[in-house]
Design a protein around this motif. Structure first.
Motif, short mmCIF file in Angstrom:
data_model
loop_
_atom_site.label_atom_id
_atom_site.label_comp_id
_atom_site.label_asym_id
_atom_site.label_seq_id
_atom_site.Cartn_x
_atom_site.Cartn_y
_atom_site.Cartn_z
N GLY A 1 -9.45 73.74 96.86
CA GLY A 1 -8.48 74.08 95.83
C GLY A 1 -8.89 73.57 94.46
N ASP A 2 -9.52 72.41 94.43
CA ASP A 2 -9.99 71.85 93.16
C ASP A 2 -11.10 72.71 92.57
N ALA A 3 -11.97 73.23 93.44
CA ALA A 3 -13.03 74.12 92.97
C ALA A 3 -12.43 75.38 92.36
N MET A 4 -11.35 75.85 92.95
CA MET A 4 -10.67 77.02 92.41
C MET A 4 -10.09 76.73 91.03
N VAL A 5 -9.44 75.57 90.90
CA VAL A 5 -8.87 75.17 89.61
C VAL A 5 -9.96 75.02 88.56
N ALA A 6 -11.07 74.41 88.95
CA ALA A 6 -12.19 74.22 88.01
C ALA A 6 -12.69 75.56 87.47
N ALA A 7 -12.83 76.53 88.36
CA ALA A 7 -13.30 77.85 87.94
C ALA A 7 -12.29 78.54 87.02
N ILE A 8 -11.00 78.35 87.29
CA ILE A 8 -9.96 78.92 86.43
C ILE A 8 -10.05 78.31 85.03
N ALA A 9 -10.18 76.98 84.97
CA ALA A 9 -10.29 76.31 83.68
C ALA A 9 -11.54 76.77 82.93
N PHE A 10 -12.66 76.84 83.64
CA PHE A 10 -13.90 77.29 83.03
C PHE A 10 -13.78 78.72 82.52
N GLY A 11 -13.21 79.59 83.35
CA GLY A 11 -13.04 80.99 82.96
C GLY A 11 -12.14 81.14 81.74
N GLU A 12 -11.07 80.37 81.71
CA GLU A 12 -10.18 80.41 80.55
C GLU A 12 -10.90 79.94 79.29
N SER A 13 -11.74 78.93 79.44
CA SER A 13 -12.46 78.41 78.27
C SER A 13 -13.47 79.42 77.73
N LYS A 14 -13.90 80.34 78.58
CA LYS A 14 -14.88 81.36 78.17
C LYS A 14 -14.21 82.71 77.88
N ASN A 15 -12.86 82.73 77.90
CA ASN A 15 -12.09 83.96 77.62
C ASN A 15 -12.47 85.10 78.54
N MET A 16 -12.72 84.79 79.82
CA MET A 16 -13.03 85.82 80.80
C MET A 16 -11.80 86.66 81.11
N SER B 1 -20.92 71.56 87.69
CA SER B 1 -21.87 72.28 88.55
C SER B 1 -21.98 73.76 88.18
N ILE B 2 -20.95 74.34 87.54
CA ILE B 2 -21.01 75.75 87.18
C ILE B 2 -21.40 75.94 85.71
N GLY B 3 -21.81 74.83 85.07
CA GLY B 3 -22.36 74.94 83.72
C GLY B 3 -21.42 74.61 82.59
N GLY B 4 -20.27 74.03 82.89
CA GLY B 4 -19.31 73.68 81.84
C GLY B 4 -19.28 72.19 81.57
N GLU B 5 -18.47 71.80 80.61
CA GLU B 5 -18.29 70.40 80.26
C GLU B 5 -16.80 70.06 80.26
N SER B 6 -16.50 68.84 80.64
CA SER B 6 -15.12 68.37 80.59
C SER B 6 -15.12 66.88 80.30
N ILE B 7 -13.97 66.38 79.93
CA ILE B 7 -13.77 64.94 79.78
C ILE B 7 -12.69 64.52 80.76
N ALA B 8 -13.00 63.54 81.60
CA ALA B 8 -12.07 63.07 82.63
C ALA B 8 -11.23 61.93 82.08
N LEU B 9 -9.91 62.11 82.16
CA LEU B 9 -8.95 61.10 81.72
C LEU B 9 -8.08 60.67 82.90
N GLY B 10 -7.33 59.59 82.70
CA GLY B 10 -6.42 59.13 83.74
C GLY B 10 -6.51 57.63 83.92
N PHE B 11 -6.27 57.18 85.15
CA PHE B 11 -6.28 55.76 85.47
C PHE B 11 -7.38 55.43 86.47
N LEU B 12 -7.94 54.22 86.36
CA LEU B 12 -8.86 53.68 87.35
C LEU B 12 -8.49 52.23 87.62
N GLY B 13 -8.68 51.79 88.86
CA GLY B 13 -8.45 50.40 89.19
C GLY B 13 -9.51 49.50 88.56
#
Length: 309
Positions: free
Chosen positions: A251-266, A48-60
């Motif tokens: 809290g997840d929105a906060m983590v997402a923004a941190i990850a996005f910011g780190e990826s952009k070297n903010m 939603s804030i303009g970044g890309e990610s790949i979701a990993l983990g488990f699903l039933g």
């Protein structure tokens, strides 16, 4: 690339009613169903804030189609390991009369040693130096409390950046592997450390986390604001008063923004401002829907941040 790892995803059903009357038939005003789990929520917000990610983990395996269809509709790339059983449904009760939010989280599927081995192999396949991995959320039955510790060790050896958002023993043990960034909320932090409730004591706990080896610690405190702690500074964000519609996923929105910011070297303050704005924009949305970018941008101009020490 940003990767999110969700070990125990969920369908989030938010049910709105005037008042919950125990022991009686209750009729809802409306209900919403979203896909969730902390890492999934992070991927949704990154999108939603303009970044890309790949979701990993488990699903039933039994209800994987409904989950992956929603991920596809949102445009989120994914590569899950499918395990026996169903992905759980968590219920969020919202009582409009009293502004009370109640979570009922199910246990969900269990995983095996073979499932865990496949996860580690998949992460080794994807991970490259400089990639960002968000490790967040509860653990399914069969996962040891050391799993985040082991994942962080693996990723640090590769040179990837790790962000940990967990609670209880999983958080406590994960910290021993020295993740690059940790994002506990005040309640999660209180489960593993002793401190007073005043802001100076909480800031000191943040410095203690840094002394243990993590590079950055972001402590969210709900209506009391948030701290962003590094080796050479502590930033404090004052809370912005808004109408709260759902606290799930802030809290997840906060983590997402941190990850996005780190990826952009903010810069640190820019990352922190984006993180607090994203979390605040999240709580004005119903259910576990991602914050709107226009609301994040408006809040970016309002959030007050100061140097604490």
């Amino acid at each position: 690339m940003i990767y999110t790892v969700t070990l125990n995803p969920a369908f989030d059903m938010t049910v709105y009613l005037d008042e919950l009357v125990k022991g009686d038939v209750n009729r809802s005003i409306k209900s919403l169903i979203d896909i969730g789990g902390k890492g999934i929520n992070v991927s949704k917000v990154i999108k939603s804030i303009g970044g890309e990610s790949i979701a990993l983990g488990f699903l039933g395996q039994e209800n994987r189609g409904n989950f992956t269809k929603q991920l596809d509709r949102l445009g989120i790339k994914h590569d899950f390991i499918y395990v026996e059983g169903e992905t759980r449904t968590n219920i969020k009760l919202v009582e409009n009369k009293f502004d009370i939010f109640t979570d009922i989280n199910q246990k969900g599927f269990g995983i095996t040693i073979e499932n865990i081995d496949k996860l580690f192999e998949k992460i080794k396949y994807y991970a490259r130096q400089g990639d960002i991995f968000v490790l967040s959320g509860s653990l399914p039955e069969g996962a040891d409390n050391n799993i985040y510790f082991e994942l962080i060790k693996l990723l640090k050896n590769i040179g990837a950046i790790t962000i940990l958002d967990a609670d209880g023993e999983a958080l406590k043990n994960g910290l021993l592997a020295k993740p690059d960034i940790v994002k506990p909320n005040i309640n999660e932090l209180r489960m593993i450390m002793d401190f007073k409730d005043d802001l100076n004591s909480i800031a000191s706990v943040g410095k203690e986390l840094i002394s243990q080896g993590t590079e950055k610690a972001v402590i969210s405190m709900g209506g009391n604001g948030a701290f962003y702690v590094t080796r050479d500074k502590i930033l404090y964000a004052y809370p912005e008063r808004v109408e709260v519609k759902s606290t799930v996923g802030a809290g997840d929105a906060m983590v997402a923004a941190i990850a996005f910011g780190e990826s952009k070297n903010m810069e640190d303050e820019e990352v922190f401002r984006l993180a607090v704005s994203s979390a605040t924009a999240s709580i004005i949305e119903e259910g576990t829907k991602s914050p709107k970018l226009e609301n994040i941008n408006k809040l970016m101009k309002k959030i007050k941040i100061e140097r604490w020490m």
